[in-house]
Design a protein around this motif. Structure first.
Motif, PDB file in Angstrom:
ATOM      1  N   UNK A 307      41.620  -2.719 -16.152  1.00 33.03           N
ATOM      2  CA  UNK A 307      42.264  -3.228 -14.935  1.00 33.03           C
ATOM      3  C   UNK A 307      42.332  -2.145 -13.874  1.00 33.03           C
ATOM      4  N   UNK A 308      42.582  -0.909 -14.295  1.00 33.87           N
ATOM      5  CA  UNK A 308      42.637   0.187 -13.333  1.00 33.87           C
ATOM      6  C   UNK A 308      41.249   0.473 -12.755  1.00 33.87           C
ATOM      7  N   UNK A 309      40.219   0.400 -13.600  1.00 29.77           N
ATOM      8  CA  UNK A 309      38.847   0.562 -13.114  1.00 29.77           C
ATOM      9  C   UNK A 309      38.536  -0.501 -12.071  1.00 29.77           C
ATOM     10  N   UNK A 310      38.925  -1.752 -12.352  1.00 31.43           N
ATOM     11  CA  UNK A 310      38.669  -2.834 -11.410  1.00 31.43           C
ATOM     12  C   UNK A 310      39.424  -2.629 -10.100  1.00 31.43           C
ATOM     13  N   UNK A 311      40.683  -2.239 -10.184  1.00 37.18           N
ATOM     14  CA  UNK A 311      41.484  -2.048  -8.974  1.00 37.18           C
ATOM     15  C   UNK A 311      40.922  -0.929  -8.096  1.00 37.18           C
ATOM     16  N   UNK A 312      40.610   0.209  -8.702  1.00 32.78           N
ATOM     17  CA  UNK A 312      40.140   1.344  -7.917  1.00 32.78           C
ATOM     18  C   UNK A 312      38.723   1.137  -7.384  1.00 32.78           C
ATOM     19  N   UNK A 313      37.925   0.373  -8.097  1.00 32.77           N
ATOM     20  CA  UNK A 313      36.548   0.144  -7.643  1.00 32.77           C
ATOM     21  C   UNK A 313      36.464  -0.870  -6.515  1.00 32.77           C
ATOM     22  N   UNK A 314      37.514  -1.679  -6.357  1.00 38.71           N
ATOM     23  CA  UNK A 314      37.496  -2.694  -5.303  1.00 38.71           C
ATOM     24  C   UNK A 314      37.329  -2.074  -3.916  1.00 38.71           C
ATOM     25  N   UNK A 315      38.014  -0.958  -3.679  1.00 40.62           N
ATOM     26  CA  UNK A 315      37.981  -0.347  -2.359  1.00 40.62           C
ATOM     27  C   UNK A 315      36.652   0.334  -2.057  1.00 40.62           C
ATOM     28  N   UNK A 316      35.954   0.795  -3.073  1.00 46.12           N
ATOM     29  CA  UNK A 316      34.707   1.531  -2.852  1.00 46.12           C
ATOM     30  C   UNK A 316      33.461   0.676  -3.074  1.00 46.12           C
ATOM     31  N   UNK A 317      33.498  -0.215  -4.050  1.00 48.89           N
ATOM     32  CA  UNK A 317      32.318  -0.990  -4.400  1.00 48.89           C
ATOM     33  C   UNK A 317      32.432  -2.473  -4.081  1.00 48.89           C
TER      34      UNK A 317
END
Length: 390
Positions: A307-317
């Motif tokens: 979930x943290x990977x998904x949240x942080x990747x939303x802004x960049x990818x």
């Protein structure tokens, strides 16, 4: 047209990996990558996941319509009746090395099935519907048995015989673990089978069609599809996701891990899809299943990291259309159910065989062999040099 003009036109038409180039017409499934929408035979995948079963979904894919109650009961009874495999297949599996990957075992045994179930043609040169139907039943019914048998035999345990009183999903779990699943476990596996059953013209489906176009027998065609699915860029991605989560180790390490990946321009496992430019609808359905499971037995570290990977990747990818795909969460679900990591991709095959067969049935009416062209980039008009002069 001059040769140079022809070459330029060929290069202009060249699409690596056939990206965006239609290679067949099909009525089996529809994907809208921009909206994140998937339909089987015109029915939204969310409706099927919530209201259908894998058995019913398989019938829908194969025959283009939802079955009546009697049709479904008859189809389900056939699947249950044909779950068993020949003892010589089991003897062959005993000779496989213990280190053999389950996908290698599955590909070999599916190919071998064709020797035990010859595929005749009618006198008119066309396949009869009964023959085609029996092949579909055989493969859908026997794949779970093949996967579960190898999973146990490689550890020195006897395979567990299938039970006719259990559903497709429940019987697979029973043969794999020796335990009858809880209703929630059965439902989670059933939905996982549904969402993996079909996804239009992917690499393994294309492999099915290419092989079938030569009039190879269907067991060979499905074996070819399994070979394509075994690659890490296709079916093996969910294993890569779990390796990534293990490598990250904790929620606190996610940001540094992602930054390092982005700086090195490396791919992040489970993110991105050749078709979807938004979140994969199948990933959404699997998250719902996982939440049902964690309500019973608690959230684990894998999910928190994911979930943290998904949240942080939303802004960049996310802005680039790189979002979680079905593999991002499927491995987490299977691990929570106690399924070994290297069985994840065979589960994919157990489900996807229904879609492969639906496309195979469409291919039967075509009769045109796949024979694409290429763009030659080598030398021309070279002279042979005798061996003594080289």
């Amino acid at each position: 047209m001059a040769d140079s003009d022809a070459t330029e036109e060929s290069i202009a038409c060249f699409s690596p990996g056939l990206a965006g180039i239609p290679v067949a017409e099909s009525a089996v499934s529809y994907v809208d990558g921009k909206l994140g929408h998937l339909e089987y035979r015109g029915i939204d995948i969310e409706q099927l996941a919530e209201r259908s079963s894998f058995e019913e979904t398989s019938y829908l894919l194969l025959y283009g319509k939802l079955p009546t109650a009697n049709e479904l009961a008859a189809f389900d009874a056939e699947l249950r009746h044909h779950r068993r495999i020949k003892f010589r297949i089991r003897d062959m599996m005993k000779c496989f090395p213990e280190s053999a990957h389950p996908m290698d075992s599955l590909q070999a045994t599916v190919a071998a099935l064709g020797m035990f179930y010859p595929f005749p043609k009618s006198l008119e040169g066309e396949l009869g519907p009964k023959t085609v139907h029996q092949v579909c039943v055989n493969l859908i019914a026997k794949l779970p048995t093949l996967v579960a048998a190898h999973a146990r035999m490689r550890h020195g345990d006897d395979p567990i015989a299938p039970r006719d009183d259990l559903s497709h999903a429940a019987n697979f779990y029973y043969m794999l673990t020796g335990e009858k699943p809880y209703p929630l476990t059965e439902r989670i596996l059933d939905v996982a089978f549904i969402v993996h059953a079909e996804h239009e013209m992917n690499a393994s489906t294309f492999s099915t069609l290419v092989t079938a176009s030569t009039h190879a027998d269907p067991y060979t065609s499905i074996s070819a599809a399994i070979g394509s699915l075994s690659g890490p860029l296709h079916g093996g991605a969910n294993e890569d996701v779990l390796h990534m989560l293990n490598e990250i180790g904790s929620v606190e390490n996610v940001e540094a891990y992602l930054n390092g990946k982005l700086e090195r321009k490396e791919k992040i496992a489970g993110l991105g899809h050749r078709v979807y430019k938004t979140r994969d609808p199948r990933a959404t359905l699997l998250v719902k299943l996982y939440k049902q499971l964690t309500d019973k037995i608690g959230v684990d570290t894998d999910y928190q990291i994911a979930r943290q990977v998904e949240r942080l990747s939303e802004s960049t990818l996310g802005a680039k259309g790189v979002c979680p795909n079905v593999d991002f969460y499927s491995g987490i679900v299977y691990r929570k159910l106690g399924i070994p990591t290297d069985i994840f991709t065979p589960i994919f095959a157990i489900a996807r065989v229904s879609g492969w067969l639906a496309h195979w049935k469409e291919q039967l009416g075509n009769g045109r062999i796949y024979r694409p062209s290429q763009i030659y980039t080598g030398k021309r008009d070279q002279s042979y040099i005798p061996l003594e002069d080289r």
